[in-house]
Design a protein around this motif. Sequence first.
Motif, mmCIF file in Angstrom:
data_model
loop_
_atom_site.group_PDB
_atom_site.id
_atom_site.type_symbol
_atom_site.label_atom_id
_atom_site.label_comp_id
_atom_site.label_asym_id
_atom_site.label_seq_id
_atom_site.Cartn_x
_atom_site.Cartn_y
_atom_site.Cartn_z
ATOM 1 N N SER A 1 -15.912 -69.276 -40.865
ATOM 2 C CA SER A 1 -16.815 -69.713 -39.791
ATOM 3 C C SER A 1 -16.172 -70.891 -39.067
ATOM 4 N N PRO A 2 -15.328 -70.609 -38.081
ATOM 5 C CA PRO A 2 -14.584 -71.699 -37.434
ATOM 6 C C PRO A 2 -15.480 -72.677 -36.686
ATOM 7 N N LYS A 3 -15.136 -73.945 -36.817
ATOM 8 C CA LYS A 3 -15.840 -75.020 -36.123
ATOM 9 C C LYS A 3 -14.951 -75.538 -34.991
ATOM 10 N N THR A 4 -15.480 -76.491 -34.232
ATOM 11 C CA THR A 4 -14.751 -77.011 -33.076
ATOM 12 C C THR A 4 -13.373 -77.531 -33.464
ATOM 13 N N HIS A 5 -13.288 -78.283 -34.559
ATOM 14 C CA HIS A 5 -11.984 -78.855 -34.931
ATOM 15 C C HIS A 5 -10.970 -77.772 -35.290
ATOM 16 N N HIS A 6 -11.455 -76.626 -35.802
ATOM 17 C CA HIS A 6 -10.532 -75.528 -36.090
ATOM 18 C C HIS A 6 -9.928 -74.972 -34.794
ATOM 19 N N PHE A 7 -10.791 -74.800 -33.779
ATOM 20 C CA PHE A 7 -10.312 -74.301 -32.493
ATOM 21 C C PHE A 7 -9.341 -75.289 -31.849
ATOM 22 N N VAL A 8 -9.651 -76.574 -31.945
ATOM 23 C CA VAL A 8 -8.781 -77.593 -31.350
ATOM 24 C C VAL A 8 -7.422 -77.605 -32.056
ATOM 25 N N ILE A 9 -7.426 -77.552 -33.387
ATOM 26 C CA ILE A 9 -6.172 -77.530 -34.143
ATOM 27 C C ILE A 9 -5.365 -76.271 -33.797
ATOM 28 N N ALA A 10 -6.044 -75.126 -33.707
ATOM 29 C CA ALA A 10 -5.372 -73.873 -33.343
ATOM 30 C C ALA A 10 -4.745 -73.992 -31.949
ATOM 31 N N ASN A 11 -5.491 -74.575 -31.020
ATOM 32 C CA ASN A 11 -4.987 -74.735 -29.650
ATOM 33 C C ASN A 11 -3.787 -75.675 -29.602
ATOM 34 N N LEU A 12 -3.856 -76.770 -30.335
ATOM 35 C CA LEU A 12 -2.729 -77.712 -30.350
ATOM 36 C C LEU A 12 -1.489 -77.075 -30.983
ATOM 37 N N THR A 13 -1.715 -76.227 -31.984
ATOM 38 C CA THR A 13 -0.602 -75.488 -32.576
ATOM 39 C C THR A 13 -0.022 -74.518 -31.547
ATOM 40 N N GLY A 14 -0.917 -73.831 -30.824
ATOM 41 C CA GLY A 14 -0.480 -72.931 -29.757
ATOM 42 C C GLY A 14 0.288 -73.671 -28.680
ATOM 43 N N LEU A 15 -0.167 -74.873 -28.350
ATOM 44 C CA LEU A 15 0.513 -75.694 -27.340
ATOM 45 C C LEU A 15 1.932 -76.038 -27.800
ATOM 46 N N PHE A 16 2.070 -76.368 -29.075
ATOM 47 C CA PHE A 16 3.387 -76.643 -29.643
ATOM 48 C C PHE A 16 4.307 -75.430 -29.476
ATOM 49 N N VAL A 17 3.758 -74.229 -29.707
ATOM 50 C CA VAL A 17 4.534 -72.989 -29.574
ATOM 51 C C VAL A 17 4.985 -72.788 -28.123
ATOM 52 N N VAL A 18 4.071 -73.033 -27.177
ATOM 53 C CA VAL A 18 4.403 -72.881 -25.751
ATOM 54 C C VAL A 18 5.592 -73.776 -25.388
ATOM 55 N N TYR A 19 5.532 -75.033 -25.788
ATOM 56 C CA TYR A 19 6.618 -75.969 -25.464
ATOM 57 C C TYR A 19 7.885 -75.674 -26.254
ATOM 58 N N LEU A 20 7.733 -75.195 -27.480
ATOM 59 C CA LEU A 20 8.879 -74.862 -28.311
ATOM 60 C C LEU A 20 9.728 -73.770 -27.667
ATOM 61 N N ILE A 21 9.075 -72.856 -26.957
ATOM 62 C CA ILE A 21 9.794 -71.786 -26.257
ATOM 63 C C ILE A 21 10.132 -72.199 -24.823
ATOM 64 N N GLY A 22 9.184 -72.832 -24.143
ATOM 65 C CA GLY A 22 9.345 -73.156 -22.723
ATOM 66 C C GLY A 22 10.407 -74.190 -22.414
ATOM 67 N N VAL A 23 10.489 -75.245 -23.212
ATOM 68 C CA VAL A 23 11.427 -76.339 -22.920
ATOM 69 C C VAL A 23 12.887 -75.898 -23.071
ATOM 70 N N PRO A 24 13.273 -75.242 -24.186
ATOM 71 C CA PRO A 24 14.664 -74.769 -24.270
ATOM 72 C C PRO A 24 15.016 -73.755 -23.175
ATOM 73 N N TYR A 25 14.051 -72.902 -22.799
ATOM 74 C CA TYR A 25 14.299 -71.923 -21.730
ATOM 75 C C TYR A 25 14.556 -72.645 -20.406
ATOM 76 N N LEU A 26 13.781 -73.695 -20.161
ATOM 77 C CA LEU A 26 13.966 -74.509 -18.958
ATOM 78 C C LEU A 26 15.374 -75.109 -18.936
ATOM 79 N N TYR A 27 15.826 -75.615 -20.075
ATOM 80 C CA TYR A 27 17.170 -76.196 -20.194
ATOM 81 C C TYR A 27 18.240 -75.139 -19.887
ATOM 82 N N LEU A 28 18.092 -73.961 -20.504
ATOM 83 C CA LEU A 28 19.065 -72.891 -20.292
ATOM 84 C C LEU A 28 19.082 -72.423 -18.846
ATOM 85 N N ALA A 29 17.880 -72.245 -18.271
ATOM 86 C CA ALA A 29 17.785 -71.759 -16.891
ATOM 87 C C ALA A 29 18.468 -72.713 -15.913
ATOM 88 N N LEU A 30 18.185 -73.998 -16.037
ATOM 89 C CA LEU A 30 18.759 -74.967 -15.105
ATOM 90 C C LEU A 30 20.266 -75.116 -15.296
#
Length: 195
Positions: free
Chosen positions: A107-136
């Motif tokens: 039964s997920p609560k608000t803090h579970h969703f926030v933690i999941a989202n912050l983990t997802g955000l980490f994943v987005v940057y983990l892929i996005g930032v190196p790709y940005l470096y390679l592209a440029l």
Amino acid sequence: MSRHATFSLVTVSLFAALTAVGAFIKIPLPYVPFTLQILFTFMAGSLLGSKKGMQSQLVYVAIGLAGLPVFTQGGGIGYVLQPTFGYLIGFIAAAFVVGRIIERIQSPKTHHFVIANLTGLFVVYLIGVPYLYLALNLWLGVPSSWAHIIMIGFVYSVGGDIVISVLTGILATRLYKAVFSIRNNQIELTRESIR
């Protein structure tokens, strides 16, 4: 097609469309514009689960690569050369990760969703930032140091993304029970029609 399959198709398509809308709600920044795409990506993972959340982002990216101008700077197969394309790949992975975390909690609560989202955000940057470096540096011919890339691809936008992650967690908490109830009803109706 069963009611459950129809419901799944509609919700996946809906979140793909909402992510496209989020691309046009933006604050222009150098190289990486700040958009609301991440809100709908995390909502997809939270409300649809890992597989369907990921599918919604795959549909969004596929439609853009097919030529529809649903990305922040248009569309088409050539978009893979854009410096921001790595963030789109990150959305696909993040929707899966957010959904997977929420699926593991009874039964997920608000803090579970926030933690999941912050983990997802980490994943987005983990892929996005190196790709940005390679592209440029590799195919766009814009020599850039890691310090510069981290500044334009992470520091400028991460504060706003953290705020969106928290707000999305609060919103997902309110919508989760309703969506979960509808989904279970659709499954039950499908089972009854099979009997």
